[in-house]
Write an enzyme that holds these catalytic residues in place. Structure first.
Site, PDB file in Angstrom:
ATOM      1  CD  GLU A 211      -2.677  -1.370   2.099  1.00 35.81           C
ATOM      2  OE1 GLU A 211      -3.448  -1.792   2.235  1.00 35.81           O
ATOM      3  OE2 GLU A 211      -2.214  -0.713   3.510  1.00 35.81           O
ATOM      4  CG  HIS A 249      -5.774  -0.222   7.608  1.00 32.46           C
ATOM      5  ND1 HIS A 249      -6.469  -0.385   5.577  1.00 32.46           N
ATOM      6  CD2 HIS A 249      -4.944  -0.789   7.478  1.00 32.46           C
ATOM      7  CE1 HIS A 249      -5.367  -1.397   5.872  1.00 32.46           C
ATOM      8  NE2 HIS A 249      -4.720  -1.988   6.710  1.00 32.46           N
TER       9      HIS A 249
END
Length: 313
Positions: A211, A249
């Site tokens: 990510e 997140h």
């Protein structure tokens, strides 16, 4: 055909008597996991019935380990109590602690990771889906019915993308799938899993999911170039993410080109790792590599395969 978790693993569930602990313990048992006990302070001595199996509850991890020989603990413990729960597992000699909990303060994570390392306990997470060795054992919240055993290893920051790649490659199957979590501080890293998969003779191809934010994928690319002989295929989430914001997140902060999906893609491709710009594209890259292996068995994609940084014919 597994790393970290096998059918021989004996699993404890810290927080088993809570709502999430109960729900996922039932799912783990249904997947064949040998759940040998739960741990909830002040509830030791009870048992909980899950369909056709009764699982004892212990008041402490030490009591549970002494009674059952458990070697894995899965934690469904509220954030405020997670630091103490991980430290308790490490002090009891649990070799592997899988921390599912989201929202643990960073300073707590730093403290329990340091303590676990000193005690020789591997931590996966926090804020992770856990890990699964299909057909053998499932420690966490990963759905067990979306794939099958196979020879592809998967390591991922993202829980949702773990599930998606497992499903898209369900006809191929996996040795082990590890969701390491996307928090700023995690225990087990991409590099740890790459090393474990490289050492597993039954894992022939590795999928790496990253990510935006940080430099974990760039460091993994360097490790792949120097140490990994098995082919690796990657996907990096966040190609359309705006720069200069905290997102998702993972709390990923992207500044300029640092931490962007494009920079990570370039680093991985420089190490010979093809990167899909969507999960489906990454799945197709895996299928293409496996098809190439089937078409040219003499070349192979396991031991003796082209070195990292080389392109297989």
């Amino acid at each position: 055909m597994a790393i970290y978790l096998t059918k021989e693993s004996k699993v404890l569930v810290q927080g088993m008597t809570g709502a999430e602990g109960m729900r996922h313990t039932r799912r783990m048992l249904a997947a064949g996991t040998d759940v040998v006990g739960g741990v909830t302070p002040r509830k030791g001595g009870r048992t909980v019935d899950f369909d056709d199996r009764s699982v004892p509850v212990f008041g402490s991890v030490r009591d549970a380990r002494e009674a059952t020989g458990a070697d894995v603990s899965v934690l469904f413990v509220p954030p405020a109590f997670s630091k103490a729960a991980v430290i308790e597992a490490a002090d009891a000699g649990i070799p592997l602690a899988v921390v599912i909990t989201e929202g643990i303060p960073v300073h707590d994570a730093v403290a329990f990771h340091a303590h676990a390392r000193r005690r020789g306990t591997r931590v996966i997470g926090p804020n992770c889906p856990g890990l699964i060795t299909p057909g053998q054992s499932n420690a966490g919240i990963i759905p067990a019915d979306i794939t099958k055993p196979g020879r592809v290893g998967l390591v991922s920051k993202s829980g949702t993308l773990t599930y998606q790649l497992m499903y898209e490659l369900r006809d191929v199957g996996f040795s082990t799938c590890v969701g390491i979590g996307g928090d700023p501080v995690v225990g087990t890293t991409h590099i740890d899993c790459l090393a474990a998969f490289e050492a597993d003779p039954e894992t022939e191809l590795i999928v790496l999911i990253g990510e935006i934010g940080g430099d974990a994928e760039e460091r993994a690319a360097t490790y792949i170039a120097e140490h990994v002989s098995n082919p690796v295929v990657a996907y990096v989430a966040g190609f359309t993410a705006p720069e200069g914001r905290t997102m998702g997140h993972a709390g990923a902060i992207v500044s300029g080109s640092s931490g962007t999906a494009r920079a990570k893609k370039e680093a991985l491709e420089a190490a010979g790792v093809p990167v899909g710009e969507t999960p489906s594209a990454a799945a197709h890259l895996v299928l293409d590599r496996l098809a190439s292996q089937a078409a040219r068995p003499a070349a192979g994609f396991g031991r003796g395969a082209p070195g990292a940084g080389e392109v297989a014919p």
